[in-house]
Scaffold this active site. Structure first.
Site, mmCIF file in Angstrom:
data_model
loop_
_atom_site.group_PDB
_atom_site.id
_atom_site.type_symbol
_atom_site.label_atom_id
_atom_site.label_comp_id
_atom_site.label_asym_id
_atom_site.label_seq_id
_atom_site.Cartn_x
_atom_site.Cartn_y
_atom_site.Cartn_z
ATOM 1 N N ARG A 63 0.826 -1.208 0.000
ATOM 2 C CA ARG A 63 0.000 0.000 0.000
ATOM 3 C C ARG A 63 0.864 1.262 0.000
ATOM 4 N NH1 ARG A 63 -2.121 1.804 4.467
ATOM 5 N NH2 ARG A 63 -2.365 -0.276 5.368
ATOM 6 N N ASP A 187 -5.387 20.780 -13.148
ATOM 7 C CA ASP A 187 -5.757 19.519 -13.788
ATOM 8 C C ASP A 187 -5.320 19.628 -15.252
ATOM 9 O OD1 ASP A 187 -7.067 17.462 -15.165
ATOM 10 O OD2 ASP A 187 -8.794 17.486 -13.823
ATOM 11 N N LYS A 212 -7.154 9.032 -19.574
ATOM 12 C CA LYS A 212 -7.434 9.695 -20.849
ATOM 13 C C LYS A 212 -6.228 9.614 -21.792
ATOM 14 C CE LYS A 212 -11.221 10.543 -18.614
ATOM 15 N NZ LYS A 212 -11.460 11.757 -17.858
HETATM 16 C C1 LIG Z 1 -11.836 12.081 -16.580
HETATM 17 C C2 LIG Z 1 -11.311 13.289 -15.916
HETATM 18 C C3 LIG Z 1 -11.010 13.286 -14.546
HETATM 19 C C4 LIG Z 1 -11.280 12.083 -13.652
HETATM 20 O O1 LIG Z 1 -10.444 11.034 -13.964
HETATM 21 P P1 LIG Z 1 -10.812 9.488 -13.689
HETATM 22 O O2 LIG Z 1 -9.601 8.782 -14.137
HETATM 23 O O3 LIG Z 1 -12.037 9.187 -14.488
HETATM 24 O O4 LIG Z 1 -11.077 9.380 -12.239
HETATM 25 C C5 LIG Z 1 -10.478 14.430 -13.987
HETATM 26 N N1 LIG Z 1 -10.257 15.524 -14.735
HETATM 27 C C6 LIG Z 1 -10.531 15.582 -16.050
HETATM 28 C C7 LIG Z 1 -10.257 16.823 -16.813
HETATM 29 C C8 LIG Z 1 -11.068 14.460 -16.686
HETATM 30 O O5 LIG Z 1 -11.356 14.520 -17.996
#
Ligand SMILES: *Cc1c(COP(=O)(O)O)cnc(C)c1O
Length: 391
Positions: A63, A187, A212
């Site tokens: 972990r 982000d 993504k």
């Molecule tokens: C999809 C997404 C997330 C969340 O990511 P997960 O891997 O689905 O938890 C966060 N920020 C953006 C911009 C996203 O497109």
């Protein structure tokens, strides 16, 4: 708690000052000894041998650390410009869940009104139980954001935003947030470190949905955080170790495999996105196109100044409202009707099909995640679907 991760096995001997598109291929590989594997192994072990007191750098337990994380964490940090390895988390939202509580309890979080809906929902939930105070802003309106930064503890940035593709002035907003005493999180899921490096704009913590573009094949759910700040990173490791949103070794290996082709995938999908955005703009069935690569786009100037390339996601508003937009989604045969983005296959989705999508996202907005298929095939499919919607 101490940092129980050991230094990765691969950094040794890796040349410095390589271009980011080289680094994503060359970093995180095993040392160059005779008969060594070219790719790092997947290590399936919940525990690691040790005797006596656990020392800083010991793996100890799965972990806290896994050798399968290290190559990915190094490969993401290098093009980002961080001397410290990234931290891999289970999904992107686990990475966001670790970064958000870096603000003091009850502190003020300033966040784009069109942030990824999951991040927004997370902030709203934390706000509902008093863990933070949420101020949502139009992140493209620099002056309005600055005015809302007084007394803020954290500025959350997303640029381009998902799905409105608004562009935030990263450097200006980061400087203003720091002047107000706030920490800055960005982000960077839409751009990846090949498109934009927020740490260079002064951002403290970068969050990724690896799911993504980084992993890129719609087959893995993963997240990551990058920071060059040792103290913040230690807190993020503590969060990961205690809250337990750790990445699986297989998932991390798949993501590393995906990252190897990131530059090629982005080059191709971005070039196609530019072609499609131009054609969509001229199409009578389309009310509006949002793509920062279009000279007409309100974010174009900023995007040009702070990004390498404009990304592979386009938002369109279909003439005829939600119904016409749904008809397009029904009618496509090559584009895949599904949520998410950043995979090799092109995806299309009406965002407001999600009940928790902000109401300021238009009902007739479709988000297009452009993949790596042939551009003419993608256009032909979209054109016939748009025709059906207008017919
Ligand atoms: C999809 C997404 C997330 C969340 O990511 P997960 O891997 O689905 O938890 C966060 N920020 C953006 C911009 C996203 O497109």
């Amino acid at each position: 708690m101490t940092d129980l991760r050991s230094a990765g096995p691969a950094a040794e001997g890796h040349p410095e000052n390589l271009a980011p598109d080289t680094v994503v291929v060359s970093a995180g590989r095993p040392g160059r000894t005779h008969d060594a594997p070219v790719n790092p192994p997947v290590v399936l072990s919940s525990t690691f041998l040790g005797r006596g007191e656990v020392q800083h750098g010991d793996r100890a337990y799965g972990r806290y650390s896994n050798p399968s994380w290290d190559p990915f964490e190094e490969t993401l940090a290098e093009p980002e410009g961080s001397p410290l390895p990234a931290l891999v988390f289970a999904p992107g939202l686990a990475a966001a869940s670790a970064a958000m509580p870096l603000l003091p309890a009850g502190g003020v979080l300033v966040m784009p009104q069109h942030s990824y809906q999951g991040s927004l929902a997370l902030a709203e939930q934390l706000a509902a139980r008093g863990a933070l105070q949420l101020r949502t802003v139009d992140i493209a309106d620099t002056e309005a954001v600055k005015a809302r930064l007084e007394g803020a503890d954290m500025l959350w940035l997303e640029s381009p935003t998902n799905p409105m593709l608004e562009i935030a002035e990263l450097q200006v907003l980061t400087a203003a947030a720091h002047a107000a005493g706030a920490l800055v999180v960005a982000d960077n899921t839409f751009s990846t470190p090949l498109g934009q490096r927020p740490l260079e704009s002064g951002v403290d913590v970068v969050v990724y949905s690896v799911t993504k573009y980084l992993a890129g094949h719609s087959d893995v759910i993963l997240g990551a955080v990058v920071t060059a700040d040792e103290a913040l990173r230690t807190r993020l490791i503590e969060h990961r170790s205690l809250h337990g949103a750790i990445a699986g070794p297989f998932e991390t290996w798949l993501a590393l495999r995906g990252v190897r082709t990131l530059a090629l995938r982005i080059e191709r999908s971005q070039a196609t996105a530019a072609v499609l955005a131009e054609r969509l703009l001229a199409h009578p069935g389309i009310e509006a196109v949002r793509y920062p690569g279009l000279p007409q786009d309100p974010g174009h100037g900023r995007a040009k100044a702070q990004m390498d390339g404009f990304g592979s996601t386009i938002a369109i508003q279909v003439r005829g409202g939600a119904e016409a937009a749904e008809t397009v989604v029904e009618a496509v045969r090559l584009w895949v009707p599904a949520t998410s983005l950043g995979g090799v296959e092109s995806l299309i989705e009406r965002r407001r099909r999600h009940a928790n999508e902000p109401a300021s996202v238009p009902e007739n907005l479709l988000r297009l995640s452009v993949g790596i298929e042939n551009a003419e095939d993608l256009w032909a499919d979209l054109a016939q679907a748009l025709e059906k919607a207008q017919g």
